[in-house]
Design a protein around this motif. Structure first.
Motif, PDB file in Angstrom:
ATOM      1  N   UNK A 188       0.836  -1.207   0.000  1.00 41.91           N
ATOM      2  CA  UNK A 188       0.000   0.000   0.000  1.00 41.91           C
ATOM      3  C   UNK A 188       0.868   1.253   0.000  1.00 41.91           C
ATOM      4  N   UNK A 189       1.846   1.326   0.922  1.00 47.68           N
ATOM      5  CA  UNK A 189       2.602   2.575   1.089  1.00 47.68           C
ATOM      6  C   UNK A 189       3.605   2.809  -0.035  1.00 47.68           C
ATOM      7  N   UNK A 190       3.849   1.793  -0.856  1.00 52.62           N
ATOM      8  CA  UNK A 190       4.752   1.978  -1.998  1.00 52.62           C
ATOM      9  C   UNK A 190       4.006   2.306  -3.284  1.00 52.62           C
ATOM     10  N   UNK A 191       2.671   2.299  -3.223  1.00 54.07           N
ATOM     11  CA  UNK A 191       1.843   2.581  -4.397  1.00 54.07           C
ATOM     12  C   UNK A 191       1.819   4.089  -4.670  1.00 54.07           C
ATOM     13  N   UNK A 192       2.092   4.449  -5.911  1.00 54.98           N
ATOM     14  CA  UNK A 192       2.127   5.870  -6.270  1.00 54.98           C
ATOM     15  C   UNK A 192       0.742   6.413  -6.623  1.00 54.98           C
ATOM     16  N   UNK A 193      -0.010   5.677  -7.431  1.00 54.50           N
ATOM     17  CA  UNK A 193      -1.326   6.147  -7.862  1.00 54.50           C
ATOM     18  C   UNK A 193      -2.319   4.994  -7.857  1.00 54.50           C
ATOM     19  N   UNK A 194      -3.613   5.367  -7.768  1.00 55.27           N
ATOM     20  CA  UNK A 194      -4.672   4.354  -7.779  1.00 55.27           C
ATOM     21  C   UNK A 194      -5.980   5.022  -8.198  1.00 55.27           C
ATOM     22  N   UNK A 231      10.746  11.036  -6.050  1.00 54.50           N
ATOM     23  CA  UNK A 231      11.994  11.778  -6.261  1.00 54.50           C
ATOM     24  C   UNK A 231      13.254  11.134  -5.691  1.00 54.50           C
ATOM     25  N   UNK A 232      13.114  10.056  -4.917  1.00 50.85           N
ATOM     26  CA  UNK A 232      14.302   9.474  -4.285  1.00 50.85           C
ATOM     27  C   UNK A 232      14.511   8.035  -4.769  1.00 50.85           C
ATOM     28  N   UNK A 233      15.673   7.761  -5.302  1.00 50.01           N
ATOM     29  CA  UNK A 233      15.979   6.434  -5.836  1.00 50.01           C
ATOM     30  C   UNK A 233      15.914   5.375  -4.729  1.00 50.01           C
ATOM     31  N   UNK A 234      15.120   4.348  -4.960  1.00 50.19           N
ATOM     32  CA  UNK A 234      15.017   3.255  -4.009  1.00 50.19           C
ATOM     33  C   UNK A 234      13.954   3.432  -2.950  1.00 50.19           C
ATOM     34  N   UNK A 235      13.187   4.545  -2.979  1.00 50.59           N
ATOM     35  CA  UNK A 235      12.157   4.782  -1.965  1.00 50.59           C
ATOM     36  C   UNK A 235      11.086   3.696  -2.023  1.00 50.59           C
ATOM     37  N   UNK A 236      10.671   3.189  -0.845  1.00 53.99           N
ATOM     38  CA  UNK A 236       9.678   2.108  -0.765  1.00 53.99           C
ATOM     39  C   UNK A 236       8.445   2.501   0.052  1.00 53.99           C
ATOM     40  N   UNK A 237       8.362   3.689   0.601  1.00 55.07           N
ATOM     41  CA  UNK A 237       7.228   4.157   1.414  1.00 55.07           C
ATOM     42  C   UNK A 237       7.702   5.369   2.219  1.00 55.07           C
ATOM     43  N   UNK A 238       6.961   5.974   3.195  1.00 57.19           N
ATOM     44  CA  UNK A 238       5.804   5.395   3.849  1.00 57.19           C
ATOM     45  C   UNK A 238       4.680   6.439   3.947  1.00 57.19           C
ATOM     46  N   UNK A 239       4.891   7.589   4.694  1.00 55.88           N
ATOM     47  CA  UNK A 239       3.786   8.544   4.897  1.00 55.88           C
ATOM     48  C   UNK A 239       4.321   9.903   5.330  1.00 55.88           C
ATOM     49  N   UNK A 240       3.651  10.941   4.835  1.00 54.27           N
ATOM     50  CA  UNK A 240       3.963  12.305   5.252  1.00 54.27           C
ATOM     51  C   UNK A 240       2.786  12.882   6.027  1.00 54.27           C
ATOM     52  N   UNK A 241       3.009  14.052   6.647  1.00 50.86           N
ATOM     53  CA  UNK A 241       1.913  14.687   7.373  1.00 50.86           C
ATOM     54  C   UNK A 241       2.175  16.158   7.611  1.00 50.86           C
ATOM     55  N   UNK A 242       1.097  16.869   7.951  1.00 49.89           N
ATOM     56  CA  UNK A 242       1.249  18.284   8.295  1.00 49.89           C
ATOM     57  C   UNK A 242       0.031  18.768   9.068  1.00 49.89           C
ATOM     58  N   UNK A 243       0.295  19.469  10.152  1.00 50.71           N
ATOM     59  CA  UNK A 243      -0.672  20.359  10.795  1.00 50.71           C
ATOM     60  C   UNK A 243       0.125  21.564  11.266  1.00 50.71           C
ATOM     61  N   UNK A 244      -0.563  22.637  11.588  1.00 46.26           N
ATOM     62  CA  UNK A 244       0.142  23.831  12.047  1.00 46.26           C
ATOM     63  C   UNK A 244       0.880  23.544  13.348  1.00 46.26           C
TER      64      UNK A 244
END
Length: 413
Positions: free
Chosen positions: A201-207, A227-240
């Protein structure tokens, strides 16, 4: 002539002392060069907290405020996803409630009463960071977000050893009592990535997404995948309150790393810091085999020997082109020491006697250690030989001086 002989002895002794001092200083310099480790410059990050961990062994290669309690934002969904995978079926049909429909923040625009499979909701939550999907998942498993949060807390303590985290909701929306640490998140991510469905799931780019209110193409918000060679996941986030947060895994040359960055000042900073972290790991470290399964090891102990056997392969992270040293204690615990410290690598099983044909311990650490040890011994043996030659030369001079003296005495008569 006696006076001359004494002068000769004094000069010889002085020469010998100078020679010994020269050897001492030279040997110190040579030993330093033998022991010298390559200089590894750690990255400078703008983020408030960060950890870099080896996926296979759990070794921490870099840390900055690793155990400081921080707001996680949407990387909370890593916990929600792995909890859901272990406590439900991917084919479960989830009915979206009014509360899920009206959840704050980023959404995949679920409609009240809409039915989706658990698999679809997990993709919607992890790729597009749908807070509505996270709430629908939590309510399906435990009835309320609060009860699901209790499950999350128990889960991360029991399964990932995350003892400095507390979650109050499944999506990471701001709550003063909702926090984690960079080290905890690295351990949670490492545990989650052992699940093949989570990893997929976390390595999927589009769906493609087909919803009642919204038809679109889900696109993974984690830019490292793009953008990063070999990237396999996982998750980003943001709140103030949390700032920019990011957990990323990447694999190169047989080594997989997990990076965690918390409270970066901007989106550019969070990805720049993560790139620095991962580059630092891949450029300076490697995973090596310390013992293969079935290898034996013999330790010298008081009164004899103690024998051990590896029931499974034991591996460790070591600096590239740097020495590392392997030690097995009396209980069979294997420790690997290098410039990154002493790391517990595993355990050998004691054996009563060594079966015929068992190989001796095969490990890079031992061979590396033997290499510099032999170099040191060679240097010292060379010095001892030179000292012996020097002493022999002095003795010969003294004998020659005495013979000259006796010859002088005889001629004087």
């Amino acid at each position: 002539m006696m006076i001359g002989s004494r002068k000769l002895n004094v000069r010889s002794i002085r020469w010998l002392l100078c020679f010994v001092l020269m050897l001492v200083f030279t040997s110190e310099s040579m030993l330093k060069s033998v022991y010298a480790e390559p200089v590894i410059e750690e990255p400078t990050l703008t983020s408030e907290s960060a950890v870099l961990m080896d996926m296979e062994t759990g070794t921490v290669l870099y840390s900055k405020n690793a155990e400081k309690e921080m707001y996680p934002a949407s990387i909370t969904k890593i916990v929600t996803a792995i909890v859901a995978l272990e406590n439900s079926s991917l084919d479960d049909v989830v009915t979206v409630t009014k509360d899920a429909r009206n959840e704050d923040g980023t959404r995949i625009y679920l409609e009240e009463g809409e039915q989706k499979t658990m698999r679809e909701l997990l993709y919607g939550m992890m790729l597009n960071s749908g807070n509505d999907a996270a709430t629908a998942i939590a309510e399906h498993i435990d009835g309320t977000k609060e009860r699901f949060a209790d499950r999350m807390n128990q889960f991360v303590r029991d399964k990932a050893g995350a003892t400095h985290s507390q979650f109050r909701n499944p999506n990471g929306l701001p709550d003063p009592e909702h926090y984690t640490t960079a080290l905890d998140m690295a351990n949670i991510a490492r545990y989650a990535m052992k699940n093949p469905v989570f990893r997929e799931i976390v390595s999927t780019k589009t769906m493609p997404w087909e919803g009642k209110e919204w038809k679109s193409m889900l696109s993974n918000h984690n830019k490292m995948l793009w953008n990063y060679e070999g990237a396999t996941g996982i998750k980003n986030g943001y709140t103030q309150a949390a700032g920019q947060t990011l957990v990323t895994s990447a694999k190169r040359n047989g080594m997989e790393l997990i990076g965690v960055v918390l409270n970066a000042p901007s989106s550019e900073d969070v990805y720049s810091d993560m790139t620095k972290l991962l580059d630092y790991g891949f450029n300076h470290f490697e995973v090596t085999t310390i013992f293969n399964q079935g290898d034996s090891y013999t330790s010298e102990v008081t009164g004899g020997e103690r024998k051990y056997k590896a029931s499974e392969m034991i591996r460790a992270v070591v600096p590239m082109n740097g020495a590392h040293y392997v030690d097995v204690d009396s209980d069979g615990n294997v420790n690997v020491t290098s410039s990154i410290g002493t790391i517990p690598a595993g355990r050998l099983d004691p054996i009563a006697e060594e079966p015929a044909g068992l190989a001796t311990a095969k490990n890079a650490g031992t061979s590396s250690s033997n290499g510099w040890m032999w170099a040191v011994w060679f240097v010292w043996l060379l010095y001892i030989a030179l000292l012996v030659l020097a002493a022999n030369k002095i003795i010969k001079k003294r004998r020659a001086s005495k013979m000259t003296y006796y010859s002088y005495e005889e001629s004087a008569e």
